[in-house]
Design a protein around this motif. Structure first.
Motif, PDB file in Angstrom:
ATOM      1  N   GLU A 172       1.397 -28.575  22.594  1.00 39.34           N
ATOM      2  CA  GLU A 172       0.301 -28.096  21.749  1.00 39.34           C
ATOM      3  C   GLU A 172      -0.060 -26.636  22.019  1.00 39.34           C
ATOM      4  O   GLU A 172      -0.498 -25.931  21.108  1.00 39.34           O
ATOM      5  N   ALA A 173       0.110 -26.186  23.239  1.00 38.80           N
ATOM      6  CA  ALA A 173      -0.286 -24.822  23.589  1.00 38.80           C
ATOM      7  C   ALA A 173       0.751 -23.780  23.183  1.00 38.80           C
ATOM      8  O   ALA A 173       0.513 -22.578  23.332  1.00 38.80           O
ATOM      9  N   GLY A 174       1.899 -24.218  22.679  1.00 39.43           N
ATOM     10  CA  GLY A 174       2.908 -23.270  22.215  1.00 39.43           C
ATOM     11  C   GLY A 174       3.626 -22.533  23.319  1.00 39.43           C
ATOM     12  O   GLY A 174       4.038 -21.387  23.126  1.00 39.43           O
ATOM     13  N   ILE A 175       3.782 -23.167  24.475  1.00 38.20           N
ATOM     14  CA  ILE A 175       4.513 -22.563  25.581  1.00 38.20           C
ATOM     15  C   ILE A 175       5.610 -23.510  26.047  1.00 38.20           C
ATOM     16  O   ILE A 175       5.500 -24.728  25.883  1.00 38.20           O
ATOM     17  N   VAL A 176       6.687 -22.950  26.609  1.00 40.55           N
ATOM     18  CA  VAL A 176       7.788 -23.755  27.115  1.00 40.55           C
ATOM     19  C   VAL A 176       8.213 -23.214  28.479  1.00 40.55           C
ATOM     20  O   VAL A 176       7.946 -22.065  28.825  1.00 40.55           O
ATOM     21  N   ASP A 177       8.901 -24.064  29.242  1.00 44.93           N
ATOM     22  CA  ASP A 177       9.433 -23.695  30.555  1.00 44.93           C
ATOM     23  C   ASP A 177      10.925 -23.436  30.511  1.00 44.93           C
ATOM     24  O   ASP A 177      11.445 -22.669  31.318  1.00 44.93           O
ATOM     25  N   VAL A 178      11.611 -24.102  29.584  1.00 50.21           N
ATOM     26  CA  VAL A 178      13.074 -24.037  29.521  1.00 50.21           C
ATOM     27  C   VAL A 178      13.500 -23.917  28.066  1.00 50.21           C
ATOM     28  O   VAL A 178      13.011 -24.652  27.201  1.00 50.21           O
ATOM     29  N   MET A 179      14.413 -22.987  27.801  1.00 48.66           N
ATOM     30  CA  MET A 179      15.031 -22.850  26.488  1.00 48.66           C
ATOM     31  C   MET A 179      16.522 -23.118  26.623  1.00 48.66           C
ATOM     32  O   MET A 179      17.155 -22.604  27.548  1.00 48.66           O
ATOM     33  N   ILE A 180      17.068 -23.905  25.713  1.00 50.25           N
ATOM     34  CA  ILE A 180      18.493 -24.229  25.755  1.00 50.25           C
ATOM     35  C   ILE A 180      19.103 -23.933  24.392  1.00 50.25           C
ATOM     36  O   ILE A 180      18.748 -24.574  23.395  1.00 50.25           O
ATOM     37  N   THR A 181      19.977 -22.937  24.354  1.00 45.64           N
ATOM     38  CA  THR A 181      20.680 -22.602  23.121  1.00 45.64           C
ATOM     39  C   THR A 181      22.010 -23.340  23.077  1.00 45.64           C
ATOM     40  O   THR A 181      22.481 -23.882  24.079  1.00 45.64           O
ATOM     41  N   CYS A 182      22.635 -23.351  21.896  1.00 41.79           N
ATOM     42  CA  CYS A 182      23.859 -24.129  21.697  1.00 41.79           C
ATOM     43  C   CYS A 182      25.057 -23.254  21.337  1.00 41.79           C
ATOM     44  O   CYS A 182      26.107 -23.777  20.961  1.00 41.79           O
ATOM     45  N   GLU A 183      24.890 -21.949  21.454  1.00 38.00           N
ATOM     46  CA  GLU A 183      25.956 -21.017  21.087  1.00 38.00           C
ATOM     47  C   GLU A 183      25.623 -19.672  21.712  1.00 38.00           C
ATOM     48  O   GLU A 183      24.449 -19.287  21.787  1.00 38.00           O
ATOM     49  N   GLU A 184      26.649 -18.931  22.151  1.00 39.11           N
ATOM     50  CA  GLU A 184      26.390 -17.704  22.894  1.00 39.11           C
ATOM     51  C   GLU A 184      25.652 -16.660  22.053  1.00 39.11           C
ATOM     52  O   GLU A 184      24.801 -15.940  22.565  1.00 39.11           O
ATOM     53  N   ARG A 185      25.953 -16.571  20.763  1.00 38.73           N
ATOM     54  CA  ARG A 185      25.245 -15.580  19.940  1.00 38.73           C
ATOM     55  C   ARG A 185      23.769 -15.945  19.818  1.00 38.73           C
ATOM     56  O   ARG A 185      22.913 -15.060  19.693  1.00 38.73           O
ATOM     57  N   CYS A 186      23.436 -17.229  19.853  1.00 38.34           N
ATOM     58  CA  CYS A 186      22.037 -17.648  19.837  1.00 38.34           C
ATOM     59  C   CYS A 186      21.373 -17.307  21.168  1.00 38.34           C
ATOM     60  O   CYS A 186      20.208 -16.890  21.206  1.00 38.34           O
ATOM     61  N   PHE A 187      22.092 -17.495  22.268  1.00 37.05           N
ATOM     62  CA  PHE A 187      21.619 -17.122  23.599  1.00 37.05           C
ATOM     63  C   PHE A 187      21.269 -15.637  23.635  1.00 37.05           C
ATOM     64  O   PHE A 187      20.192 -15.238  24.093  1.00 37.05           O
ATOM     65  N   ASP A 188      22.176 -14.805  23.118  1.00 34.96           N
ATOM     66  CA  ASP A 188      21.936 -13.361  23.079  1.00 34.96           C
ATOM     67  C   ASP A 188      20.729 -13.024  22.202  1.00 34.96           C
ATOM     68  O   ASP A 188      19.905 -12.165  22.555  1.00 34.96           O
ATOM     69  N   ALA A 189      20.618 -13.696  21.054  1.00 36.38           N
ATOM     70  CA  ALA A 189      19.507 -13.427  20.142  1.00 36.38           C
ATOM     71  C   ALA A 189      18.170 -13.811  20.770  1.00 36.38           C
ATOM     72  O   ALA A 189      17.163 -13.108  20.591  1.00 36.38           O
ATOM     73  N   VAL A 190      18.148 -14.916  21.509  1.00 36.59           N
ATOM     74  CA  VAL A 190      16.920 -15.363  22.167  1.00 36.59           C
ATOM     75  C   VAL A 190      16.490 -14.361  23.230  1.00 36.59           C
ATOM     76  O   VAL A 190      15.317 -13.963  23.305  1.00 36.59           O
ATOM     77  N   LEU A 191      17.423 -13.937  24.078  1.00 35.73           N
ATOM     78  CA  LEU A 191      17.077 -12.985  25.130  1.00 35.73           C
ATOM     79  C   LEU A 191      16.603 -11.654  24.540  1.00 35.73           C
ATOM     80  O   LEU A 191      15.650 -11.049  25.044  1.00 35.73           O
ATOM     81  N   GLU A 192      17.257 -11.226  23.478  1.00 35.43           N
ATOM     82  CA  GLU A 192      16.837  -9.978  22.834  1.00 35.43           C
ATOM     83  C   GLU A 192      15.426 -10.096  22.262  1.00 35.43           C
ATOM     84  O   GLU A 192      14.599  -9.190  22.409  1.00 35.43           O
ATOM     85  N   ASP A 193      15.154 -11.223  21.618  1.00 41.08           N
ATOM     86  CA  ASP A 193      13.839 -11.392  21.014  1.00 41.08           C
ATOM     87  C   ASP A 193      12.751 -11.526  22.076  1.00 41.08           C
ATOM     88  O   ASP A 193      11.649 -10.985  21.905  1.00 41.08           O
ATOM     89  N   LEU A 194      13.037 -12.230  23.155  1.00 43.13           N
ATOM     90  CA  LEU A 194      12.051 -12.339  24.231  1.00 43.13           C
ATOM     91  C   LEU A 194      11.749 -10.955  24.817  1.00 43.13           C
ATOM     92  O   LEU A 194      10.591 -10.641  25.132  1.00 43.13           O
TER      93      LEU A 194
END
Length: 287
Positions: A172-194
């Motif tokens: 409910e608070a909109g926070i997470v402890d762990v993110m798991i991507t399913c493809e390397e380009r998604c991994f890169d996109a997540v790190l860039e956006d963070l």
């Protein structure tokens, strides 16, 4: 067609064979069975469930379109009673169309899984039943309402309008402890956006990539692998908190958090031995 017991929903009884079943009714109370992506009727044994009175890490699963791989993982984590949200990193939701040059394209955050199901069934029910899209969408619409885009997510923004999502309790608070991507380009996109978001909550998050081919069968196997990783991480975090207490956990400090963070590489290495055909990546980031 048969049912996936993890997503129980009632369906009208067919009087005669048809090309494809209609979309299921809006979710109500969980029932024992629902159509799976491949239409099977087998009843697999129940999976692991984390007791509600135990500590639970909060998870986020991510693929390109928030349709197949991230949603299968979302389902498996939510079925284990782990707090879970999911996203896609693409600019638009893209699904296979009648030809490789004619994909079906939709907007994130607004087009519902039910609306996509209805449109594809009207376009070519036989084609989209045969390639598994309609069953996939039937699964998705029983998990949450619509695909979400990761880049539009605001960490810390309450998700009170997602109370009906599977895996919603704890998110409910909109926070997470762990993110798991399913493809390397998604991994890169997540790190860039963070990085672009600037870590305004000053909260650490472990980002993993589990490389999964984007088809229904590989998504199922990948979902099991992600669940295995999530359970291992959660068990380690719970043990550290039992030993050292929860002081400083949220802010990324304190003995419990330090102990957990130090164990993450070991947990990932042990997991990789169990899943050698799924190359993994890991990085620590901030939200």
């Amino acid at each position: 067609m048969s049912a996936d017991p993890r997503l129980a929903r009632s369906r009208p009884q067919q009087q005669q064979p048809t090309a494809v079943p209609p979309p299921p009714p809006p979710p109500a109370e969980p029932q024992p069975n629902v159509m799976g992506m491949d239409g099977t009727t087998n009843t697999p044994p129940p999976g692991p469930v984390v007791p509600d009175d135990k500590f639970k890490l909060k998870f986020c699963t991510i693929c390109a379109s928030n349709q197949n791989r991230s949603m299968e993982a979302h389902l498996q984590l939510a079925s284990a009673h782990l707090p879970t949200i999911s996203f896609g990193t693409g600019s638009l939701v893209r699904l296979p169309g009648p030809t490789i040059t004619q994909p079906n394209v939709y907007h994130f955050n607004s087009t519902t899984y039910r609306a996509i199901h209805t449109e594809l069934a009207q376009q070519n029910a036989q084609l989209y039943a045969q390639n598994g899209l309609l069953n996939m969408l039937s699964r998705n619409l029983n998990i949450k309402s619509f695909p979400e885009r990761f880049q539009d997510w605001i960490p810390g923004k309450p998700r009170l309008d997602h109370a009906e999502d599977q895996g919603a309790p704890g998110t409910e608070a909109g926070i997470v402890d762990v993110m798991i991507t399913c493809e390397e380009r998604c991994f890169d996109a997540v790190l860039e956006d963070l990085h672009n978001k600037g870590g305004r909550l000053n909260r650490p998050v472990h980002v993993f990539n589990v490389d999964i081919k984007d088809n229904h069968e590989e998504a199922r196997v990948g979902g099991k692998a992600i669940l295995d990783l999530a359970l291992s991480l959660n068990e380690a975090a719970a043990k550290e908190r039992e030993v050292h207490g929860e002081s400083g956990w949220t802010g990324g400090g304190g003995a419990a958090r330090d102990g957990f963070d130090e164990k993450v590489p070991e947990i990932l290495a042990a997991w990789q031995e169990r899943w050698p055909n799924m190359p993994a990546l890991w990085s620590l980031a901030w939200v």
